[in-house]
Scaffold this active site. Sequence first.
Site, PDB file in Angstrom:
ATOM      1  N   GLU A  73       0.825  -1.217   0.000  1.00  0.00           N
ATOM      2  CA  GLU A  73       0.000   0.000   0.000  1.00  0.00           C
ATOM      3  C   GLU A  73       0.862   1.272   0.000  1.00  0.00           C
ATOM      4  O   GLU A  73       0.421   2.340   0.412  1.00  0.00           O
ATOM      5  CB  GLU A  73      -0.954   0.022   1.195  1.00  0.00           C
ATOM      6  N   HIS A  91      -2.816   2.248   8.486  1.00  0.00           N
ATOM      7  CA  HIS A  91      -3.874   1.495   7.801  1.00  0.00           C
ATOM      8  C   HIS A  91      -4.011   0.150   8.492  1.00  0.00           C
ATOM      9  O   HIS A  91      -3.000  -0.502   8.771  1.00  0.00           O
ATOM     10  CB  HIS A  91      -3.525   1.309   6.324  1.00  0.00           C
ATOM     11  N   HIS A  93      -6.845  -3.451   9.229  1.00  0.00           N
ATOM     12  CA  HIS A  93      -8.112  -4.163   9.031  1.00  0.00           C
ATOM     13  C   HIS A  93      -8.711  -4.396  10.419  1.00  0.00           C
ATOM     14  O   HIS A  93      -8.974  -5.526  10.810  1.00  0.00           O
ATOM     15  CB  HIS A  93      -7.887  -5.490   8.311  1.00  0.00           C
ATOM     16  N   HIS A 153     -12.735  -3.827   3.317  1.00  0.00           N
ATOM     17  CA  HIS A 153     -11.274  -3.895   3.402  1.00  0.00           C
ATOM     18  C   HIS A 153     -10.768  -3.479   4.790  1.00  0.00           C
ATOM     19  O   HIS A 153     -10.212  -4.298   5.500  1.00  0.00           O
ATOM     20  CB  HIS A 153     -10.674  -3.003   2.301  1.00  0.00           C
TER      21      HIS A 153
HETATM   22 ZN    ZN Z   1      -5.300  -3.425   3.747  1.00  0.00          ZN
END
Ligand code: ZN
Length: 216
Positions: A73, A91, A93, A153
Amino acid sequence: MLERERERVAVTARRLADEGLVLGTAGNVSHRAGEHVAITPTGAILAEVQADQVVVVNAEGAVIAGDLAPTSELELHLGIYRRYGVGGVVHAHSPVSTALACVLDELPLIHYQMLALGGPIRVARYATFGTAKLAELTLDALEGRAAALMANHGMIAHGADVEAALENARLLEWASELYWRAAAVGRPRTLDGDQAQAFLDAVAARSYGELRRPDR
Ligand SMILES: [Zn+2]
């Protein structure tokens, strides 16, 4: 190079895992120092990341220190630095935010603490991980906000540095859990524009200082 920043990224990554916001490799963390970005490597188990595994890239994404490849990412992180000029990105999840990102189109303003993130939280439309399309959709969802949900996501948050980004990620996970619990009982009330403005005025009047929110 950037030894202190690499350490801060590693500490933040481990903290994300310790606090249950990330399972295994399902997240990435970065901190910007001028033109350089310290970022977690691809495939890293965040609970175990050490400073020497953190990669340093330049503004174009070329690796200039570290032996590993940066997270898939990377473009998402660099895009946020380019467009919003912030200093840290997280970031993850994380369980509750990601659950809501599978259902909602927007996390409504149900608590005034969410104003520290800029207001209701948008859900960026789904696109494959690591793609320019996902970065584009997520960057748009962050307009005027310090965090966004990413459909089916996860979530993303930014801040003045990597620690501030972590704090915003925690706040979004808290707000997501609040919404989830409230929605289990009934239809959550939302704060309207006047109530939000009155809160911001009250903060200003009490000189609590600036809320951590992007001013664009
Ligand atoms: Zn991710």
